[in-house]
Design a protein around this motif. Structure first.
Motif, PDB file in Angstrom:
ATOM      1  N   MET A   1       0.828  -1.200   0.000  1.00  0.00           N
ATOM      2  CA  MET A   1       0.000   0.000   0.000  1.00  0.00           C
ATOM      3  C   MET A   1       0.869   1.260   0.000  1.00  0.00           C
ATOM      4  O   MET A   1       0.615   2.214  -0.745  1.00  0.00           O
ATOM      5  N   SER A   2       1.908   1.269   0.823  1.00  0.00           N
ATOM      6  CA  SER A   2       2.820   2.413   0.867  1.00  0.00           C
ATOM      7  C   SER A   2       3.502   2.617  -0.484  1.00  0.00           C
ATOM      8  O   SER A   2       3.662   3.756  -0.941  1.00  0.00           O
ATOM      9  N   TYR A   3       3.869   1.509  -1.124  1.00  0.00           N
ATOM     10  CA  TYR A   3       4.522   1.605  -2.431  1.00  0.00           C
ATOM     11  C   TYR A   3       3.602   2.248  -3.468  1.00  0.00           C
ATOM     12  O   TYR A   3       4.021   3.109  -4.250  1.00  0.00           O
ATOM     13  N   LEU A   4       2.313   1.859  -3.462  1.00  0.00           N
ATOM     14  CA  LEU A   4       1.367   2.408  -4.429  1.00  0.00           C
ATOM     15  C   LEU A   4       1.176   3.915  -4.229  1.00  0.00           C
ATOM     16  O   LEU A   4       1.183   4.691  -5.187  1.00  0.00           O
ATOM     17  N   VAL A   5       1.017   4.325  -2.969  1.00  0.00           N
ATOM     18  CA  VAL A   5       0.812   5.748  -2.696  1.00  0.00           C
ATOM     19  C   VAL A   5       2.076   6.543  -3.010  1.00  0.00           C
ATOM     20  O   VAL A   5       2.014   7.636  -3.588  1.00  0.00           O
ATOM     21  N   ASN A   6       3.249   5.994  -2.647  1.00  0.00           N
ATOM     22  CA  ASN A   6       4.504   6.676  -2.971  1.00  0.00           C
ATOM     23  C   ASN A   6       4.674   6.835  -4.474  1.00  0.00           C
ATOM     24  O   ASN A   6       5.151   7.874  -4.950  1.00  0.00           O
ATOM     25  N   SER A   7       4.268   5.815  -5.223  1.00  0.00           N
ATOM     26  CA  SER A   7       4.357   5.883  -6.685  1.00  0.00           C
ATOM     27  C   SER A   7       3.466   6.992  -7.235  1.00  0.00           C
ATOM     28  O   SER A   7       3.855   7.718  -8.161  1.00  0.00           O
ATOM     29  N   LEU A   8       2.273   7.133  -6.660  1.00  0.00           N
ATOM     30  CA  LEU A   8       1.367   8.191  -7.114  1.00  0.00           C
ATOM     31  C   LEU A   8       1.938   9.570  -6.777  1.00  0.00           C
ATOM     32  O   LEU A   8       1.852  10.505  -7.582  1.00  0.00           O
ATOM     33  N   GLU A   9       2.520   9.687  -5.597  1.00  0.00           N
ATOM     34  CA  GLU A   9       3.125  10.974  -5.224  1.00  0.00           C
ATOM     35  C   GLU A   9       4.270  11.336  -6.166  1.00  0.00           C
ATOM     36  O   GLU A   9       4.421  12.505  -6.559  1.00  0.00           O
ATOM     37  N   LYS A  10       5.073  10.341  -6.560  1.00  0.00           N
ATOM     38  CA  LYS A  10       6.158  10.606  -7.513  1.00  0.00           C
ATOM     39  C   LYS A  10       5.594  10.973  -8.883  1.00  0.00           C
ATOM     40  O   LYS A  10       6.091  11.879  -9.564  1.00  0.00           O
ATOM     41  N   GLU A  11       4.530  10.262  -9.276  1.00  0.00           N
ATOM     42  CA  GLU A  11       3.909  10.532 -10.580  1.00  0.00           C
ATOM     43  C   GLU A  11       3.374  11.958 -10.654  1.00  0.00           C
ATOM     44  O   GLU A  11       3.516  12.640 -11.682  1.00  0.00           O
ATOM     45  N   LEU A  12       2.756  12.425  -9.568  1.00  0.00           N
ATOM     46  CA  LEU A  12       2.172  13.769  -9.537  1.00  0.00           C
ATOM     47  C   LEU A  12       3.150  14.821  -9.027  1.00  0.00           C
ATOM     48  O   LEU A  12       2.827  16.013  -9.030  1.00  0.00           O
ATOM     49  N   ASP A  13       4.319  14.367  -8.556  1.00  0.00           N
ATOM     50  CA  ASP A  13       5.338  15.263  -8.007  1.00  0.00           C
ATOM     51  C   ASP A  13       4.753  16.130  -6.887  1.00  0.00           C
ATOM     52  O   ASP A  13       4.965  17.340  -6.832  1.00  0.00           O
ATOM     53  N   THR A  14       3.967  15.472  -6.008  1.00  0.00           N
ATOM     54  CA  THR A  14       3.264  16.179  -4.931  1.00  0.00           C
ATOM     55  C   THR A  14       3.162  15.265  -3.717  1.00  0.00           C
ATOM     56  O   THR A  14       2.908  14.064  -3.849  1.00  0.00           O
ATOM     57  N   THR A  15       3.359  15.828  -2.527  1.00  0.00           N
ATOM     58  CA  THR A  15       3.114  15.063  -1.300  1.00  0.00           C
ATOM     59  C   THR A  15       1.616  15.070  -1.021  1.00  0.00           C
ATOM     60  O   THR A  15       1.010  16.130  -0.853  1.00  0.00           O
ATOM     61  N   LEU A  16       1.009  13.898  -0.990  1.00  0.00           N
ATOM     62  CA  LEU A  16      -0.437  13.770  -0.849  1.00  0.00           C
ATOM     63  C   LEU A  16      -0.882  13.492   0.582  1.00  0.00           C
ATOM     64  O   LEU A  16      -2.002  13.847   0.959  1.00  0.00           O
ATOM     65  N   LEU A  17       0.006  12.857   1.367  1.00  0.00           N
ATOM     66  CA  LEU A  17      -0.392  12.426   2.708  1.00  0.00           C
ATOM     67  C   LEU A  17       0.646  12.840   3.747  1.00  0.00           C
ATOM     68  O   LEU A  17       1.850  12.855   3.461  1.00  0.00           O
ATOM     69  N   VAL A  18       0.144  13.166   4.930  1.00  0.00           N
ATOM     70  CA  VAL A  18       1.002  13.414   6.082  1.00  0.00           C
ATOM     71  C   VAL A  18       0.969  12.154   6.944  1.00  0.00           C
ATOM     72  O   VAL A  18      -0.110  11.725   7.375  1.00  0.00           O
TER      73      VAL A  18
END
Length: 300
Positions: free
Chosen positions: A32-49
Motif C-alpha cells: 500500500m505504501s509503495y502504491l501511494v509513494n508511486s502516485l506521489e512521484k507521478e504527480l510530483d506532490t506530497t499527498l499524505l502526512v
C-alpha cells in the motif's frame, strides 16, 4: 481497477490508516505504501502526512482527492459500458441505502438479485444523510441509491413505495391503544427527535398537524430514539419501516393527520446506467411491490 495507485490513495484517505486500507483492499502494508509513494512521484506532490496519530491528506492531497475519485468513477463506468457492449449479464452494482431500507428491504432484494443474476455482484453502503447520499450518486461513487422524494440533485428517480410516518410511544403510554396520536399531544408531550438527514421527513408530521414540537432529546441514532421512547421518556416520530420488528417494546400509531414518505431509487440522469444497475432496479421494484402486496390487509 487498472490504476491501483488511485484506489490505494483514496482508501488511505477514507480510513486514515495504511494498515486498515491494506486490509480492506487485500494488500500488504508495504504494498500500500509503495502504491501511494508511486502516485506521489507521478504527480510530483506530497499527498499524505504520515505521523504517529495516523494518516491525513495534505492540502494538496485534499484538493486532488475528488479529482482522483472522478477518474476512478469514470473507469468503473467505462468497464460497465464495455461489459454491456459484450452482452455480459454480470457486473458490479454499487448501492447506497439508508438504515430502514437496509434492514427491511436490502436483504431480500440482494437475495433475489443473486438468484436472478448469479454472476452479478453488489457493493453496499449505508448513508443516512440524504444530501450526502444524493451527492455520492450524482458524482458516480454509487450506481443506485435509495432516497426519499423529492431529491434535490438532478437525479433520475424510480418510485418504490410509500412509507407511513408513525408516532412511537411506550406500551404503557395512555394513548398507546388510541386510533391516532392527537395533534394537541404532538405539541404538549416531550418529543425525542431523530437528529439526522431524515429529520425533515419527521418535521412534516408536525407541519401537517399544525403542531410545534417540545423537543426533550435530539440524538443521531434510530435505535437510541426507540430506546428512549420505549422507556417512557417521550414520543418519537419514525417511519413504519424502521419500526417493523423493533428491538424495543413500542406502540406505534398514526398521527391525527396521516403523513407518509415516498421512497424511490435514484440514478445519475441519462442512459449511462449499466445493465447490472438496470437489473438491480428491476429486481428492487418487483421485490418491493410483492412485499407491499403481502403486507396489505386482507380484503373482505
Amino acid at each position: 481497477m487498472a490504476n491501483q495507485k488511485y484506489e490505494a490513495f483514496l482508501k488511505v484517505v477514507e480510513t486514515g490508516s495504511f494498515k486498515e486500507a491494506a486490509r480492506e483492499l487485500g494488500y500488504t502494508q508495504a504494498g500500500m505504501s509503495y502504491l501511494v509513494n508511486s502516485l506521489e512521484k507521478e504527480l510530483d506532490t506530497t499527498l499524505l502526512v504520515r505521523d504517529y496519530g495516523g494518516v491525513r491528506p495534505t492540502a494538496e492531497g485534499a484538493d486532488l482527492a475528488p479529482l482522483v475519485q472522478d477518474v476512478c468513477n469514470a473507469e468503473r463506468r467505462l468497464h460497465a459500458r464495455a461489459a454491456d457492449l459484450r452482452h455480459l449479464e454480470g457486473g458490479n452494482v454499487r448501492v447506497a441505502t439508508f438504515t430502514s431500507t437496509a434492514i427491511q428491504w436490502l436483504p431480500g432484494i440482494a437475495k433475489e438479485f443473486g438468484r436472478l443474476h448469479p454472476s452479478g455482484e453488489l457493493d453496499l453502503a449505508c448513508i443516512d444523510d440524504q444530501a450526502e447520499l444524493e451527492e455520492a450518486v450524482w458524482r458516480g461513487d454509487y450506481d443506485v441509491g435509495f432516497a426519499v422524494l423529492p431529491v434535490k440533485r438532478n437525479l433520475r428517480t424510480v418510485h418504490l413505495a410509500r412509507d407511513p410516518l408513525l408516532v412511537a410511544v411506550a406500551p404503557d403510554h395512555p394513548l398507546a391503544g388510541a386510533p391516532f396520536f392527537p395533534a394537541s399531544a404532538l405539541s404538549t408531550e416531550p418529543y425525542i427527535r431523530l437528529e439526522s438527514g431524515a429529520s425533515s421527513e419527521m418535521d412534516e408530521v408536525f407541519r401537517a398537524n399544525g403542531a410545534e414540537p417540545r423537543v426533550r432529546f435530539s440524538i443521531v441514532s434510530d435505535y437510541a430514539v426507540m430506546s428512549l421512547a420505549s422507556a417512557g421518556l417521550g414520543f418519537s416520530v419514525l417511519p413504519s419501516l424502521i419500526l417493523k420488528d423493533a428491538p424495543f417494546p413500542l406502540a406505534a400509531l398514526p398521527p391525527e393527520v396521516p403523513v407518509d414518505r415516498e421512497i424511490a431509487l435514484c440514478l445519475r440522469p441519462g442512459d449511462e446506467a449499466s445493465a447490472a444497475a438496470r437489473a438491480f432496479v428491476e429486481v428492487a421494484q418487483a421485490w418491493v411491490g410483492e412485499e407491499r402486496v403481502k403486507g396489505a390487509p386482507p380484503t373482505r
